[in-house]
Design a protein around this motif. Structure first.
Motif, short mmCIF file in Angstrom:
data_model
loop_
_atom_site.label_atom_id
_atom_site.label_comp_id
_atom_site.label_asym_id
_atom_site.label_seq_id
_atom_site.Cartn_x
_atom_site.Cartn_y
_atom_site.Cartn_z
N GLY A 56 -10.73 4.27 -48.11
CA GLY A 56 -10.50 5.53 -48.79
C GLY A 56 -9.24 6.19 -48.29
O GLY A 56 -8.69 5.83 -47.25
N PRO A 77 -14.62 2.27 -45.58
CA PRO A 77 -15.07 2.42 -46.95
C PRO A 77 -14.05 1.96 -47.96
O PRO A 77 -12.86 1.88 -47.70
CB PRO A 77 -15.31 3.93 -47.06
N ASP A 388 -18.65 5.25 -48.07
CA ASP A 388 -17.77 6.08 -47.26
C ASP A 388 -18.54 6.64 -46.07
O ASP A 388 -19.00 7.78 -46.08
CB ASP A 388 -17.21 7.24 -48.10
#
Length: 461
Positions: A56, A77, A388
């Motif tokens: 991310g 993530p 995440d």
């Protein structure tokens, strides 16, 4: 700008000195009044050969970062900048072997160029070890899967190499005689990683003839004492005690069961289950099932069996499509729980991305709409652990401080768990800033006070 440091040997590159041992023989550990397992020196568990999925996009902070380290939260993530829809997964859902799009990394870091093959340097040779972290009986892992290795601090007896007598003596000095030097306790204990903590506790016992846990417990109290004792216990035994705390006595602390048991690798779950059953001479699965009701009991029973697909298992696009249709179709709690309990993190990410692409809504919002109570919370923790984990922990920490008053018990447990993995901790702080527009350390400082507050801040810094 995306950021996640490349894979490097965890915690300063402890050398692998042999495969993890199985469960120790002899009587079970007696509480916390002695080192819970025979102490042996091992290196950090080898990292899996599966490349981390794309990360991310957290904006990097200024300055340099501590070296990347392996934590018990899994791979970084996969996703897009917050607020934008996740990208559609690549056709065919092939295992993500390409290098992740790191973007511009902070100074001193470069993406890894090569991943060693299974059985290569840094990987155990021969069949996986029996005992902690080994696959459950019956061959639950698919033929192509490579079993995960336990996270740092989840192999009993594993300690950091080196001399830790000075830290042990500093801790004894802080508690010896009249009064206690709380600042000295914080200064020593807040800096230790899981293997260093185990080494310090071992040195305290061997060279000073005393039990560190008992001394800290007798010299401290309140939430400050709880935090210090959680650090002294280390990740594995603190997880074991936390599960027992969640189900002991009247009522059940569902949030604590979620925190400890959901989203874990098979290796870590096996370690927790084995240590719990040695400690309490009881079945972890039965104890948890008896404290829960309806379908959440079935969900946790499946989770505790530690039969998730491993991260090294190739993703089957047909299975992903079928799972997405099942989740979107008529509400079926049993099928939903089965999908979440068996899927690897990589599969859950693929399910989440496909769901978003096909139905133009996030799987997270779908869960919030279709479920409630403990089931909703449990499924969200499992999903966020895959998509995440940094944002998952940022949200959990904010829950401790939201509204009137501070949920101090939750804050202590969650801060200690985050602090064990330094790289993950930095990601959690960025995720918190991104989601809530506030500095996490400043927020915790404003919610706590005294020695307790100083400990929480030191663990997060």
């Amino acid at each position: 700008m995306s950021y996640y440091p490349p894979n490097q040997p965890p915690y300063g590159g402890y050398a692998q000195q042999g495969p993890p041992q199985g469960p120790p023989s002899g009587p079970p550990p007696q509480g916390y009044h002695q080192p819970p397992y025979p102490t042996q020196q091992y290196g950090a568990p080898p990292q899996g050969h599966y490349p981390p999925p794309p990360q991310g996009h957290y904006p990097p902070q200024q300055g340099h970062y501590p070296p990347p380290q392996q934590g018990h939260y899994g791979a970084p993530p996969q996703g897009s900048p917050y607020g934008a829809p996740s990208p559609q997964p690549p056709a065919g859902y092939h295992a993500p072997s390409p290098q992740p799009p790191y973007g511009q990394a902070p100074h001193g870091y470069a993406p890894p160029q090569n991943q060693p093959p299974p059985g290569g340097p840094g990987f155990p040779q021969g069949p996986p070890p029996v005992g902690y972290g080994a696959p459950p009986p019956g061959g639950a892992f698919p033929p192509q899967a490579v079993p995960s290795t336990p996270s740092l601090g989840y192999i009993p007896g594993q300690v950091a190499p080196g001399e830790f007598r000075p830290q042990a003596e500093q801790l004894r000095k802080a508690m010896k005689g009249f009064g206690t030097d709380e600042k000295a306790l914080i200064a020593v204990l807040a800096r230790l990683d899981p293997l260093q903590m185990a080494a310090v506790r071992d040195a305290y016992s061997k060279h000073l003839g005393r039990d560190l846990y008992k001394d800290v417990k007798s010299e401290t109290g309140g939430y400050f004492g709880d935090g210090l004792l959680a650090v002294v216990e280390g990740p594995l035994m603190h997880d074991v005690e936390s599960v027992h705390l969640a189900i002991d006595g009247a009522g059940t602390k569902e949030w604590l069961l979620n925190d400890i048991l959901l989203g874990r690798s098979n290796a870590d779950m096996n370690a927790i289950r084995t240590a719990y059953e040695m400690r309490y001479k009881r079945s972890l699965s039965k104890d948890v099932e008896n404290d829960l009701s309806f379908k959440t009991s079935d969900l946790f029973a499946t989770v505790i069996r530690a039969a998730r697909h491993e991260e090294s298992m190739p993703i089957n696009p047909q299975v992903i499509e079928a799972d997405v249709r099942s989740l979107q179709g008529k509400k079926n709690i049993t099928e939903t729980c089965a999908i979440f309990a068996r899927a690897s993190n990589a599969e859950l990410r693929a399910i989440s991305q496909t769901f978003q692409s096909r139905y133009n809504t996030s799987l997270e919002k779908h869960i919030e709409k279709e479920y409630s109570g403990h089931m909703e919370d449990a499924l969200l923790v499992m999903l966020r652990s895959a998509t995440d984990p940094a944002m998952r922990d940022a949200i959990l920490l904010d829950e401790c401080m939201r509204g009137m008053g501070t949920k101090d018990e939750r804050l202590v447990i969650r801060v200690v768990r985050v602090h064990w993995d330094r790289n993950h901790k930095e990601m959690v702080k960025r995720a918190y800033q991104h989601r809530f527009g506030k500095n996490l350390v400043d927020r915790v400082r404003g919610e706590t006070s005294g020695d307790y507050g100083r400990l929480m801040v030191a663990l997060l810094e």
